[in-house]
Scaffold this motif. Structure first.
Motif, mmCIF file in Angstrom:
data_model
loop_
_atom_site.group_PDB
_atom_site.id
_atom_site.type_symbol
_atom_site.label_atom_id
_atom_site.label_comp_id
_atom_site.label_asym_id
_atom_site.label_seq_id
_atom_site.Cartn_x
_atom_site.Cartn_y
_atom_site.Cartn_z
ATOM 1 N N GLU A 104 46.347 29.195 47.594
ATOM 2 C CA GLU A 104 44.968 29.225 48.422
ATOM 3 C C GLU A 104 44.269 30.553 48.278
ATOM 4 N N VAL A 105 45.053 31.657 48.497
ATOM 5 C CA VAL A 105 44.582 32.925 48.340
ATOM 6 C C VAL A 105 43.976 33.237 47.203
ATOM 7 N N ALA A 106 44.509 32.923 46.148
ATOM 8 C CA ALA A 106 44.205 32.934 44.688
ATOM 9 C C ALA A 106 42.756 32.724 44.754
ATOM 10 N N ASP A 107 42.587 31.189 45.115
ATOM 11 C CA ASP A 107 41.300 30.659 44.943
ATOM 12 C C ASP A 107 40.256 31.091 46.075
ATOM 13 N N GLU A 108 40.539 31.692 47.110
ATOM 14 C CA GLU A 108 39.903 32.276 48.000
ATOM 15 C C GLU A 108 39.116 33.779 47.295
ATOM 16 N N VAL A 109 40.090 34.571 46.962
ATOM 17 C CA VAL A 109 39.843 35.637 46.067
ATOM 18 C C VAL A 109 38.944 35.421 45.197
ATOM 19 N N ALA A 110 39.162 34.575 44.117
ATOM 20 C CA ALA A 110 38.422 34.264 43.021
ATOM 21 C C ALA A 110 36.860 33.682 43.417
ATOM 22 N N ASP A 111 36.891 32.742 44.407
ATOM 23 C CA ASP A 111 35.727 32.368 44.870
ATOM 24 C C ASP A 111 34.711 33.447 45.433
ATOM 25 N N HIS A 112 35.459 34.372 46.295
ATOM 26 C CA HIS A 112 34.760 35.353 46.905
ATOM 27 C C HIS A 112 33.891 36.260 46.050
ATOM 28 N N PHE A 113 34.967 36.940 44.908
ATOM 29 C CA PHE A 113 34.183 37.852 44.326
ATOM 30 C C PHE A 113 33.843 37.259 42.616
ATOM 31 N N THR B 289 37.180 44.223 40.572
ATOM 32 C CA THR B 289 37.521 43.683 41.922
ATOM 33 C C THR B 289 39.179 43.646 41.693
ATOM 34 N N ALA B 290 39.942 43.934 43.000
ATOM 35 C CA ALA B 290 41.259 43.909 42.748
ATOM 36 C C ALA B 290 41.761 43.232 44.021
ATOM 37 N N PHE B 291 43.040 42.694 43.996
ATOM 38 C CA PHE B 291 43.658 42.176 45.153
ATOM 39 C C PHE B 291 45.044 42.790 45.238
ATOM 40 N N GLY C 30 35.530 52.896 43.263
ATOM 41 C CA GLY C 30 34.487 51.917 43.081
ATOM 42 C C GLY C 30 34.780 50.409 43.074
ATOM 43 N N ILE C 31 36.207 50.148 43.220
ATOM 44 C CA ILE C 31 36.580 48.895 42.926
ATOM 45 C C ILE C 31 36.520 48.110 44.188
ATOM 46 N N ARG C 32 35.965 46.904 44.254
ATOM 47 C CA ARG C 32 35.976 45.974 45.330
ATOM 48 C C ARG C 32 37.337 45.428 45.620
ATOM 49 N N LEU C 33 37.617 45.068 46.875
ATOM 50 C CA LEU C 33 39.131 44.699 47.400
ATOM 51 C C LEU C 33 39.260 43.534 47.953
ATOM 52 N N ALA C 34 40.287 42.903 47.875
ATOM 53 C CA ALA C 34 40.832 41.912 48.752
ATOM 54 C C ALA C 34 42.318 42.360 49.062
ATOM 55 N N PHE D 52 37.248 51.538 56.225
ATOM 56 C CA PHE D 52 36.286 51.336 55.243
ATOM 57 C C PHE D 52 34.930 51.345 56.050
ATOM 58 N N ALA D 53 34.793 51.118 57.421
ATOM 59 C CA ALA D 53 33.649 51.186 58.023
ATOM 60 C C ALA D 53 33.271 52.643 58.242
ATOM 61 N N ASP D 54 34.304 53.309 58.519
ATOM 62 C CA ASP D 54 33.922 54.905 58.803
ATOM 63 C C ASP D 54 33.490 55.600 57.391
ATOM 64 N N GLN D 55 33.832 55.092 56.164
ATOM 65 C CA GLN D 55 33.583 55.401 54.956
ATOM 66 C C GLN D 55 32.021 54.890 54.636
ATOM 67 N N GLY D 56 31.640 53.879 55.252
ATOM 68 C CA GLY D 56 30.475 53.293 54.677
ATOM 69 C C GLY D 56 30.706 52.293 53.566
ATOM 70 N N ARG D 57 32.011 51.909 53.596
ATOM 71 C CA ARG D 57 32.254 51.031 52.187
ATOM 72 C C ARG D 57 32.215 49.644 52.748
ATOM 73 N N GLU D 58 31.997 48.637 51.739
ATOM 74 C CA GLU D 58 32.080 47.123 51.784
ATOM 75 C C GLU D 58 33.434 46.945 52.433
ATOM 76 N N GLN D 59 33.465 45.901 53.350
ATOM 77 C CA GLN D 59 34.695 45.688 53.882
ATOM 78 C C GLN D 59 35.497 44.698 52.667
ATOM 79 N N PRO D 60 36.740 45.156 52.684
ATOM 80 C CA PRO D 60 37.493 44.190 51.830
ATOM 81 C C PRO D 60 37.583 42.643 52.475
ATOM 82 N N LEU D 61 37.790 41.857 51.555
ATOM 83 C CA LEU D 61 38.117 40.504 51.959
ATOM 84 C C LEU D 61 39.722 40.537 52.588
#
Length: 304
Positions: A72-81, A7-9, A29-33, A49-58
């Motif tokens: 707050e964003v750091a906590d959101e990203v960590a909680d999400h992934f 995962t990456a921010f 293959g990296i998941r994104l925020a 991302f939608a056109d590529q059929g990929r997971e939507q980033p956060l």
């Protein structure tokens, strides 16, 4: 490190170099925020991302100068992934003018985004990268201005030199935690970075520079049309991360400049004998740097 399902921010990850980085990492293959400020840029990125059929980033809205929001964003990203492995501090402003005419507001804005935004990213996210113990990588995006000064880019150059120094030092600190650190310095890239002066916040309106001339900036912006594709910058950055390179240079056209820097630096050194005591201290410094890069925790006691 294998990047699959990591995962990456990325700050300012929905346009320009940030979006080039986002696409390159997603292709690996990296998941994104991704942080954003402009809703239209966010929607365009989301469509890709939608056109590529990929997971939507956060997608997270963020002004990188806002420390409370960054936390707050750091906590959101960590909680999400659950875990975060890659931090890319990419957000920046390209604002130019004669340094001798600059106001405090000019310094506060440009340094606040280009250097302060990196600091805020590091303070907010390094604990998240350390927490899981799996290692990871940090990329601080600077510019060739981290090496090359110009008459219209004094504060911009200062901000990028600062990012360079911070990044070089941080690499030694995080090696024992299996966290790589890279400084990425792009050259001319096909982006809209030229229009930063047209987006100056009211909090920093008291500029010492002449008011931004839209037509002049648009003419300046035509140079960016000749720039490298942001995706190519992103792919070269990913390669540098994979190889754990401390310095990632994406553009080959600066060999002449680096040769000049090297030759002038060496020529500036006095040609004289050095006392043994000073030679010993510098040897300790070099040995300590090698040890730190190899993952050994070092301290002040190792320097004397």
């Amino acid at each position: 490190m294998s990047w699959e399902n990591k995962t990456a921010f990325i700050t300012a990850g929905v346009s320009g170099i940030g979006f080039g980085l986002a696409r390159a990492l997603s292709n690996a293959g990296i998941r994104l925020a991704l942080s954003y400020r402009n809703e239209e840029h966010k929607e365009a990125a989301s469509r890709w991302f939608a056109d590529q059929g990929r997971e939507q980033p956060l997608f997270v809205k963020l002004d990188v100068q806002d420390r409370a929001r960054f936390g707050e964003v750091a906590d959101e990203v960590a909680d999400h992934f659950g875990k975060l492995h890659v931090l890319i501090n990419n957000a920046g402003v390209s604002v130019f003018g004669p340094t001798d005419e600059a106001s405090y507001a000019d310094y506060d804005w440009i340094m606040g985004v280009n250097f302060g935004g990196v600091v805020n990213g590091l303070v907010s996210f390094i604990p998240k990268l350390k927490q899981h113990g799996e290692g990871g990588h940090i990329v601080n995006v600077a510019s060739m201005a981290a090496f090359l000064a110009g008459p219209q880019a004094g504060i911009y150059t200062a901000s990028k030199f600062a990012v360079r120094g911070l990044t070089d030092s941080l690499r030694y600190n995080l090696a024992p935690h299996k966290i790589g650190v890279s400084l990425m310095c792009p050259g001319l890239t096909r982006t809209n970075a030229w229009d930063s002066a047209l987006k100056r916040p009211d909090d920093f309106k008291d500029s010492g520079f002449a008011p931004a001339d839209k037509s002049e900036l648009e003419q300046f912006g035509t140079a960016f049309d000749a720039g490298m594709d942001p995706l190519e910058v992103g792919e070269k950055t990913l390669k540098g991360m994979t190889e754990n390179r401390g310095l990632i240079l994406t553009h080959p056209e600066f060999a002449e400049d680096f040769k000049k820097i090297y030759e002038e630096s060496v020529a500036a050194l006095p040609n004289e004998e050095v006392p043994e005591g000073r030679l010993h201290i510098e040897k300790l410094r070099r040995d300590t740097m090698k040890a730190a890069e190899a993952g050994i925790i070092t301290g002040l006691s190792d320097l004397t």
